[in-house]
Write an enzyme that holds these catalytic residues in place. Structure first.
Site, short mmCIF file in Angstrom:
data_model
loop_
_atom_site.label_atom_id
_atom_site.label_comp_id
_atom_site.label_asym_id
_atom_site.label_seq_id
_atom_site.Cartn_x
_atom_site.Cartn_y
_atom_site.Cartn_z
N CYS A 30 0.59 -0.75 0.18
CA CYS A 30 -0.18 -0.29 -0.29
C CYS A 30 1.20 1.14 -0.21
CB CYS A 30 -1.14 0.18 1.10
SG CYS A 30 -1.56 1.88 1.66
N CYS A 33 0.15 3.77 2.66
CA CYS A 33 0.54 3.15 4.01
C CYS A 33 2.00 3.91 3.92
CB CYS A 33 0.41 2.11 4.14
SG CYS A 33 -0.98 1.52 4.21
#
Length: 270
Positions: A30, A33
């Protein structure tokens, strides 16, 4: 330093009973993230007020599912085993700091919440004792100023009015409270010298209501004010209606006097 979760119940739920736990639901693939995680870690390293736990959703899908994670990054603040606040996506560091300041528990916040409960229960003196330390540490705390004004409205209306006027609040509930304090202060001042009131058929009733208010006989005051609302609502610039609304606001919806008179007041309006 590793923040990765080992056991969710131990590392998050149990641990949050002592110290708030900020949970970062993330995954290695991600991109957002990877932006957020280093910022959270830097904030966690700089404080003892909360701890950070990172949950890789690929390794711990059951935890992500149980807490409704549908997109990552997802950040959830646990306090005493429950989610206190949450957000999804990436926030820059200043916004994260503001978000944490808003949602992390503190003695100040606890005092304010307890003061609100005391006011709703009619315990104005208890609310006063809870709020003084807050205002001593932060004299410009707008919410505390309004709550203290409510606590002092009948005991020290002049001081209450000053506090209410100094507070800058946008919240409708606090604004109504502030307006109620100012209304009561004006009425109590008028009770000392009602000579400026216009002469007509409801003046005696209105003055009787003011006298009852000054004596903190709220039952009698509301009876008389409601009579004026029925008879001449425009008297003293809609003063009787404003007085009733102020009393209901400052006493609280659960106060026996409010519950006894609210329906009668609503019927008098219409």
């Amino acid at each position: 330093m590793s923040y990765e979760v080992n056991d969710f119940e131990t590392d998050v739920l149990d641990a949050s009973a002592d110290t708030p736990v900020l949970v970062d639901f993330w995954a290695p693939w991600c991109g957002p993230c990877q932006q957020l995680s280093p910022v959270l870690e830097s904030l966690a390293e700089a404080t003892d007020d909360w701890t950070l736990v990172k949950v890789n959703v690929d390794d711990h899908p059951s935890a992500a599912q149980e807490y409704g994670v549908r997109g990552i990054p997802a950040v959830k603040l646990f306090v005493e085993g429950d989610i206190e606040a949450e957000f999804a996506g990436v926030k820059p560091k200043p916004q994260l700091e503001s978000w944490l300041d808003e949602h992390l528990p503190s003695e100040e916040k606890s005092r304010i919440e307890e003061a609100k409960e005391a006011l709703e229960a009619g315990s104005h003196q208890e609310a006063e004792h809870l709020l003084w330390p807050v205002l001593e540490d932060n004299p410009d705390h707008d919410e505390a100023q309004v709550l203290m004004a409510r606590a002092l409205a009948f005991k020290d209306p002049n001081r209450a009015q000053v506090l209410a006027q100094e507070a800058e609040v946008a919240d409708p509930t606090l604004r109504q409270m502030r307006d109620g304090v100012e209304t009561i202060a004006r009425l109590l001042e008028l009770a000392e010298d009602p000579s400026a009131l216009p002469e007509n058929g409801v003046k005696d009733t209105y003055v009787a209501a003011l006298d009852a208010l000054a004596d903190q006989d709220f039952d009698a005051a509301l009876d008389q004010f409601i009579d004026v609302v029925r008879t001449d609502r425009d008297y003293d610039d809609d003063g009787a209606r404003k007085a009733c609304v102020a009393l209901f606001t400052l006493l609280g919806e659960q106060h026996p006097v409010t519950q006894e008179h609210r329906r009668t007041f609503d019927m008098a309006l219409y």
